[in-house]
Each structure stands twice: as structure tokens, then as C-alpha cells.
Write a protein that holds these residues in place. Structure first.
Motif, PDB file in Angstrom:
ATOM      1  N   GLU A 112       0.826  -1.218   0.000  1.00  0.00           N
ATOM      2  CA  GLU A 112       0.000   0.000   0.000  1.00  0.00           C
ATOM      3  C   GLU A 112       0.860   1.268   0.000  1.00  0.00           C
ATOM      4  OE1 GLU A 112      -2.781   0.141  -0.984  1.00  0.00           O
ATOM      5  OE2 GLU A 112      -4.263   1.182   0.228  1.00  0.00           O
ATOM      6  N   TYR A 113       0.467   2.204  -0.819  1.00  0.00           N
ATOM      7  CA  TYR A 113       1.205   3.461  -0.993  1.00  0.00           C
ATOM      8  C   TYR A 113       1.076   4.324   0.268  1.00  0.00           C
ATOM      9  CZ  TYR A 113       2.711   7.857  -3.084  1.00  0.00           C
ATOM     10  OH  TYR A 113       3.380   9.016  -3.364  1.00  0.00           O
ATOM     11  N   CYS A 114       2.146   5.052   0.570  1.00  0.00           N
ATOM     12  CA  CYS A 114       2.203   5.835   1.817  1.00  0.00           C
ATOM     13  C   CYS A 114       0.962   6.705   2.058  1.00  0.00           C
ATOM     14  CB  CYS A 114       3.463   6.700   1.828  1.00  0.00           C
ATOM     15  SG  CYS A 114       3.778   7.615   0.306  1.00  0.00           S
ATOM     16  N   SER A 115       0.591   7.516   1.075  1.00  0.00           N
ATOM     17  CA  SER A 115      -0.530   8.444   1.301  1.00  0.00           C
ATOM     18  C   SER A 115      -1.829   7.687   1.546  1.00  0.00           C
ATOM     19  CB  SER A 115      -0.722   9.377   0.104  1.00  0.00           C
ATOM     20  OG  SER A 115       0.444  10.104  -0.121  1.00  0.00           O
ATOM     21  N   ASN A 116      -2.008   6.562   0.834  1.00  0.00           N
ATOM     22  CA  ASN A 116      -3.227   5.777   1.035  1.00  0.00           C
ATOM     23  C   ASN A 116      -3.271   5.262   2.471  1.00  0.00           C
ATOM     24  OD1 ASN A 116      -3.193   6.083  -1.712  1.00  0.00           O
ATOM     25  ND2 ASN A 116      -3.055   3.912  -2.211  1.00  0.00           N
ATOM     26  N   TYR A 117      -2.152   4.715   2.919  1.00  0.00           N
ATOM     27  CA  TYR A 117      -2.159   4.121   4.264  1.00  0.00           C
ATOM     28  C   TYR A 117      -2.337   5.193   5.334  1.00  0.00           C
ATOM     29  CZ  TYR A 117      -1.480   0.562   7.760  1.00  0.00           C
ATOM     30  OH  TYR A 117      -1.702  -0.320   8.796  1.00  0.00           O
ATOM     31  N   VAL A 144      17.568   8.433 -12.105  1.00  0.00           N
ATOM     32  CA  VAL A 144      16.888   7.383 -11.348  1.00  0.00           C
ATOM     33  C   VAL A 144      16.494   8.013 -10.015  1.00  0.00           C
ATOM     34  CG1 VAL A 144      17.937   5.271 -12.283  1.00  0.00           C
ATOM     35  CG2 VAL A 144      19.117   6.524 -10.484  1.00  0.00           C
ATOM     36  N   ASP A 145      15.778   7.283  -9.227  1.00  0.00           N
ATOM     37  CA  ASP A 145      15.353   7.806  -7.927  1.00  0.00           C
ATOM     38  C   ASP A 145      15.659   6.744  -6.882  1.00  0.00           C
ATOM     39  OD1 ASP A 145      14.258   9.530  -6.108  1.00  0.00           O
ATOM     40  OD2 ASP A 145      12.293   9.644  -7.048  1.00  0.00           O
ATOM     41  N   PHE A 146      15.427   7.087  -5.628  1.00  0.00           N
ATOM     42  CA  PHE A 146      15.513   6.038  -4.609  1.00  0.00           C
ATOM     43  C   PHE A 146      14.219   6.010  -3.813  1.00  0.00           C
ATOM     44  CE2 PHE A 146      16.201   8.721  -0.880  1.00  0.00           C
ATOM     45  CZ  PHE A 146      16.736   9.873  -1.429  1.00  0.00           C
ATOM     46  N   SER A 147      13.895   4.837  -3.313  1.00  0.00           N
ATOM     47  CA  SER A 147      12.693   4.666  -2.492  1.00  0.00           C
ATOM     48  C   SER A 147      13.142   4.463  -1.059  1.00  0.00           C
ATOM     49  CB  SER A 147      11.919   3.430  -2.940  1.00  0.00           C
ATOM     50  OG  SER A 147      11.448   3.613  -4.241  1.00  0.00           O
ATOM     51  N   SER A 148      12.377   5.070  -0.154  1.00  0.00           N
ATOM     52  CA  SER A 148      12.716   4.976   1.271  1.00  0.00           C
ATOM     53  C   SER A 148      11.571   4.332   2.027  1.00  0.00           C
ATOM     54  CB  SER A 148      12.927   6.364   1.864  1.00  0.00           C
ATOM     55  OG  SER A 148      13.847   7.061   1.111  1.00  0.00           O
ATOM     56  N   ILE A 149      11.847   4.030   3.257  1.00  0.00           N
ATOM     57  CA  ILE A 149      10.858   3.366   4.108  1.00  0.00           C
ATOM     58  C   ILE A 149       9.553   4.181   4.194  1.00  0.00           C
ATOM     59  CG2 ILE A 149      11.847   4.314   6.264  1.00  0.00           C
ATOM     60  CD1 ILE A 149      11.212   1.478   7.487  1.00  0.00           C
ATOM     61  N   GLU A 150       9.651   5.510   4.150  1.00  0.00           N
ATOM     62  CA  GLU A 150       8.429   6.342   4.253  1.00  0.00           C
ATOM     63  C   GLU A 150       7.507   6.175   3.049  1.00  0.00           C
ATOM     64  OE1 GLU A 150      11.472   7.635   4.667  1.00  0.00           O
ATOM     65  OE2 GLU A 150      11.503   8.224   6.785  1.00  0.00           O
ATOM     66  N   SER A 177       6.727   3.278   1.513  1.00  0.00           N
ATOM     67  CA  SER A 177       5.988   2.022   1.493  1.00  0.00           C
ATOM     68  C   SER A 177       6.367   1.230   2.745  1.00  0.00           C
ATOM     69  CB  SER A 177       6.398   1.267   0.218  1.00  0.00           C
ATOM     70  OG  SER A 177       5.501   0.263  -0.096  1.00  0.00           O
ATOM     71  N   ARG A 178       6.027   1.809   3.888  1.00  0.00           N
ATOM     72  CA  ARG A 178       6.552   1.355   5.177  1.00  0.00           C
ATOM     73  C   ARG A 178       6.267  -0.114   5.477  1.00  0.00           C
ATOM     74  NH1 ARG A 178       8.696   3.350   9.748  1.00  0.00           N
ATOM     75  NH2 ARG A 178       8.958   5.405   8.862  1.00  0.00           N
ATOM     76  N   LEU A 179       5.061  -0.570   5.129  1.00  0.00           N
ATOM     77  CA  LEU A 179       4.711  -1.958   5.486  1.00  0.00           C
ATOM     78  C   LEU A 179       5.670  -2.931   4.807  1.00  0.00           C
ATOM     79  CD1 LEU A 179       0.826  -1.747   5.041  1.00  0.00           C
ATOM     80  CD2 LEU A 179       2.116  -1.493   7.174  1.00  0.00           C
ATOM     81  N   ASP A 180       5.951  -2.660   3.556  1.00  0.00           N
ATOM     82  CA  ASP A 180       6.833  -3.526   2.777  1.00  0.00           C
ATOM     83  C   ASP A 180       8.283  -3.423   3.265  1.00  0.00           C
ATOM     84  OD1 ASP A 180       7.824  -5.129   0.643  1.00  0.00           O
ATOM     85  OD2 ASP A 180       8.316  -3.310  -0.460  1.00  0.00           O
ATOM     86  N   PHE A 181       8.753  -2.196   3.447  1.00  0.00           N
ATOM     87  CA  PHE A 181      10.149  -2.006   3.866  1.00  0.00           C
ATOM     88  C   PHE A 181      10.395  -2.627   5.243  1.00  0.00           C
ATOM     89  CE2 PHE A 181      12.687   0.941   1.147  1.00  0.00           C
ATOM     90  CZ  PHE A 181      11.774   1.089   0.121  1.00  0.00           C
ATOM     91  N   GLU A 182       9.427  -2.461   6.148  1.00  0.00           N
ATOM     92  CA  GLU A 182       9.613  -3.031   7.498  1.00  0.00           C
ATOM     93  C   GLU A 182       9.668  -4.548   7.415  1.00  0.00           C
ATOM     94  OE1 GLU A 182       6.489  -1.361   9.881  1.00  0.00           O
ATOM     95  OE2 GLU A 182       7.622   0.497  10.268  1.00  0.00           O
ATOM     96  N   ALA A 183       8.744  -5.130   6.630  1.00  0.00           N
ATOM     97  CA  ALA A 183       8.692  -6.592   6.541  1.00  0.00           C
ATOM     98  C   ALA A 183       9.984  -7.142   5.959  1.00  0.00           C
ATOM     99  CB  ALA A 183       7.493  -7.013   5.696  1.00  0.00           C
ATOM    100  N   ARG A 184      10.590  -6.384   5.041  1.00  0.00           N
ATOM    101  CA  ARG A 184      11.819  -6.882   4.395  1.00  0.00           C
ATOM    102  C   ARG A 184      13.084  -6.299   5.008  1.00  0.00           C
ATOM    103  NH1 ARG A 184      11.853  -6.594  -1.798  1.00  0.00           N
ATOM    104  NH2 ARG A 184      10.417  -4.816  -1.798  1.00  0.00           N
ATOM    105  N   MET A 201      16.291   1.899  -1.381  1.00  0.00           N
ATOM    106  CA  MET A 201      16.697   1.145  -2.576  1.00  0.00           C
ATOM    107  C   MET A 201      16.767   2.128  -3.743  1.00  0.00           C
ATOM    108  SD  MET A 201      14.238  -2.209  -2.533  1.00  0.00           S
ATOM    109  CE  MET A 201      12.672  -1.396  -2.243  1.00  0.00           C
ATOM    110  N   VAL A 202      17.651   1.874  -4.667  1.00  0.00           N
ATOM    111  CA  VAL A 202      17.644   2.657  -5.902  1.00  0.00           C
ATOM    112  C   VAL A 202      16.466   2.142  -6.735  1.00  0.00           C
ATOM    113  CG1 VAL A 202      18.912   3.305  -7.985  1.00  0.00           C
ATOM    114  CG2 VAL A 202      20.151   2.895  -5.842  1.00  0.00           C
TER     115      VAL A 202
END
Ligand SMILES: Cc1ncc(COP(=O)(O)O)c(C=O)c1O
Length: 402
Positions: free
Chosen positions: A110-115, A347-353, A355-362, A367-368
């Protein structure tokens, strides 16, 4: 797609001559016809006036709804144009009346703003959020979903393709489960529309939201919403204004009967016309051909990156799309993104903020994110990998491992 066609498409994309653009999940490069549609309308507004220009272009503006509808397989009356995917998502999410004891099911993607909106509404109404886990492939666990749905489930909210990974969630299966359970199904297709074929009837979602600037290659500040015609009358938009209805009595108003009840009166018609042109552009190329090309290129990048020393590719799922995420042992993601930018590589990077549920679980932090579109080339994939390898090696040597 043939090489000559890719060359033609690249000539149609001014940004291709300046940059190696692997940030299509951020904002893609607009092709010339999209840029022209926006500029032409702005010039018309400047010449004859904003209201007058809208009047002159009324048919073309209406045609944007028809184009969007054709792209996702619905009726034009089921489409609302909004300024981004988040506002489109909010427009229906905040229209749903949740009560204490209701359940909202979602997934780790789930996307940050949605959650964040789920959290807010859960606190305000007493509805409970239930996060369905991933299966062994990293997509939403359909068995767990099936076991969890019951009469308390008011909404299933699914992010089709997450902002931070190659995963494509099995939206059609989720739609089937939602239909059998009689629950509403809201699909965030922000990263999938324009990248892969979408048909709302076969997915069976009640609502779908997307943005213009990403894989559709439209202008920033555009997005659209699909609302199943059977749901429109039962949903009162969270904001009421002259765009969504009419002030028909001193103490009364009526709402529009189509999805436009979720719109605002004021909008940028220049951007909407640009969005319409972008949708037509995708339709002319063909969503299936786009999807085939994007998947092939991205899979090639994954294979090539995974072979580099110290590089780990992190994409999940059975079906994987044009978003490729990876980390390197020797440089953190923001530093690598900055180094690549010095070489005119986006390119961009993705941070825990994000997609927190996914990043925490993994247990991931950053990540780039390299996101490819059909106009990218195998040569760009090769050059990109060489730059990543060189930057990693330089960093490794600097750290005294050389
Ligand atoms: C999966 C997903 N959903 C929603 C959004 C929000 O889109 P917008 O910025 O158009 O509101 C994003 C943006 O990155 C996204 O990746």
C-alpha cells in the motif's frame, strides 16, 4: 516493438537526447504531441481568454474522458479528471461511510498516502485496518485474503504496482474475491496504467485511480478516477461544489449523476488536453505492445544488475514490471542516485516512508529505483550498468578494499 519504431519514438521525446531517463515511475518524459497539446491550449487561452478557450475546445476536452475510458475499458461517464492520483483516490475513499467494527483490508504494497488516509479514517470512525501478508512470491496472499474476507469488510484497498518495486499484484484475483464477498474494491493503479493493459471490468474493481505523469507520459498535475456506474449514486463526494453538482434551491443542492460529481469546477484544461493526448498516444502504440517491451527491458536490467559484484536486486512477485529496485554493498542509494545524476542519468531512490509496510517486513531502508519505459533501449541498460559498476568499484576502493 522494432528498433526503427523505438528510434522514431525517441525522436518524438526531446528528453531522450539530454538524459538517460530511468525515472518513469517518478515522472516520464512527455512526447512532443503531449507538449504541443498543452502549449497550444495555453496559447489559445492567452489569445482569446481562459473561459472562451474552454468553450472553443469543449469537444476535445470531453474527448479526454472517452480516451481514458477506452484505455481502461469503462464508459466516459465513469471517469472523473483530477489533478493527481492521490486526489482521485481520496475522492472516493473519503466518500465511503465507515462505521466502528468495519474492516478495511489492504496489503504490504500500500502506498504511503493511502495508508496514512486509512489511519486517519480508522481513528475517526473506529474502522479496523487489516494488512494481508505476502505469499511466497511477495504478492498479496490470496489465500489469507480469502480467509479474512467476511461481512465486516467494507473495503479492499490494493496498490496494483507499488511505488518501490517491480511487483504486479494479482488485481483480477483480488477483484474476484471482493465480488464474492460483496466488498468494495479500490485499486490504486497509479504505477500500472500506461505500463500494462488495464481492463476495469475484468479486474472487477469498483474504483480505480491513476496519475498522468508516470507511465502514461502525460503532464504533471493530472490524474483520473474510475467509478463503477453502479456505485456513483450511493457515494456522496467528500467535497461539494459547483463542479460536483448545482445549488438548486436556497437550502438545497443536487449532485451530478456521473463520475464528475467527484471533480472540481476549476481545472487546467491545458493539462487535461495534454493528458488526453498522452492516453491517445498510449492507445495508438497499444498497451499490450508497451507492456511486452517494458517487461523485456526491465528483466534484462535485473539480470545484468544481479550479475554485478555487490549488487542485490529486490523486486518481488510472479509478474514483474518496469520498476527495478536494487541496493549496492558499497554505496548507499541516495549517493548512487546523485552520482548517476552527474552523468545525466535519472533514477530515484525509495525509502521506508514511501511504502513502510513492505520495507519493514523486508528490513529494507532505501533502494535505488530504476524505472524503464518502452522508449528506453538495451544500450541504455548497458551504459547504466557500467556506470553502477564503476561507481560501486570506486567506492569500494576508496573504502580501502581495492
Ligand atoms: C503506487 C502509487 N500510488 C499513488 C501515488 C500518488 O500519485 P500522485 O503523486 O499522482 O498523487 C504514487 C506516486 O508515486 C504511487 O507510486
Amino acid at each position: 516493438m522494432q528498433r526503427e519504431q523505438i528510434e522514431t519514438l525517441r525522436r518524438d521525446t526531446p528528453g531522450c537526447s539530454e538524459r538517460l531517463h530511468f525515472n518513469n515511475a517518478g515522472a516520464s518524459l512527455m512526447p512532443r504531441p503531449v507538449i504541443a497539446a498543452v502549449i497550444e491550449h495555453l496559447e489559445l487561452e492567452a489569445r482569446i481568454g481562459g473561459y472562451e478557450a474552454a468553450e472553443v475546445q469543449r469537444e476535445r476536452i470531453e474527448a479526454v474522458y472517452a480516451s481514458a475510458a477506452r484505455l481502461i475499458g469503462c464508459e466516459p461517464s465513469e471517469v472523473a479528471l483530477l489533478e493527481n492520483a492521490t486526489r482521485a483516490w481520496d475522492a472516493v475513499f473519503y466518500a465511503i461511510k465507515f462505521a466502528p467494527g468495519d474492516r478495511i483490508l489492504t496489503s504490504r504494497a500500500e502506498y504511503c498516502s493511502n495508508y496514512m488516509a486509512l489511519l486517519q479514517v480508522s481513528r475517526a470512525t473506529g474502522a479496523e485496518i487489516v494488512v494481508i501478508g505476502d505469499d511466497g512470491h511477495g504478492q498479496i496472499d490470496l489465500e489469507e485474503l480469502e480467509d479474512t474476507v467476511d461481512e465486516r469488510v467494507a473495503l479492499i484497498s490494493l496498490t496494483h504496482v507499488p511505488t518501490s518495486g517491480g511487483l504486479v499484484n494479482p488485481a483480477e484475483h483480488v477483484g474476484q474475491i471482493a465480488r464474492e464477498a460483496g466488498s468494495l474494491f479500490l485499486l490504486d493503479a497509479c504505477q500500472s496504467v500506461g505500463q500494462l493493459p488495464i481492463d476495469v471490468r475484468s479486474i472487477g474493481c469498483d474504483f480505480l485511480t491513476t496519475t498522468g505523469r508516470k507511465f502514461l507520459r502525460g503532464p504533471r498535475g493530472t490524474g483520473f478516477l474510475y467509478v463503477d456506474s453502479r456505485r456513483i449514486a450511493e457515494l456522496h463526494p467528500p467535497f461539494v461544489e459547483v463542479g460536483s453538482g448545482a445549488w438548486t434551491a436556497t437550502n438545497g443542492y443536487t449532485l451530478k449523476h456521473d463520475a464528475k460529481r467527484f471533480e472540481t469546477w476549476e481545472a487546467s484544461y491545458a493539462l487535461q488536453l495534454g493528458l488526453g493526448r498522452a492516453v491517445d498516444y498510449a492507445l495508438e502504440l497499444g498497451p499490450c505492445r508497451i507492456w511486452e517491451r517494458v517487461r523485456t527491458l526491465a528483466e534484462g536490467l535485473r539480470v545484468r544488475l544481479a550479475a554485478l559484484d555487490g549488487v542485490s536486486v529486490h523486486d518481488l512477485g510472479i509478474t514483474r514490471c518496469g520498476i527495478v529496485t536494487f541496493t549496492t554493498r558499497d554505496i548507499d542509494a541516495p549517493s548512487l542516485v546523485a552520482k548517476l545524476r552527474d552523468h545525466a542519468v535519472n533514477v530515484d531512490f525509495s525509502s521506508i516512508e514511501d511504502s513502510r509496510l513492505d520495507f519493514e517486513a523486508r528490513r529494507l531502508k532505501q533502494m535505488v529505483r530504476a524505472s524503464l519505459h518502452y522508449f528506453n533501449t538495451e544500450d541504455e541498460v548497458e551504459r547504466f550498468c557500467q556506470l553502477v559498476e564503476r561507481a560501486s568499484r570506486a567506492s569500494h576502493n576508496r573504502a580501502g578494499h581495492g
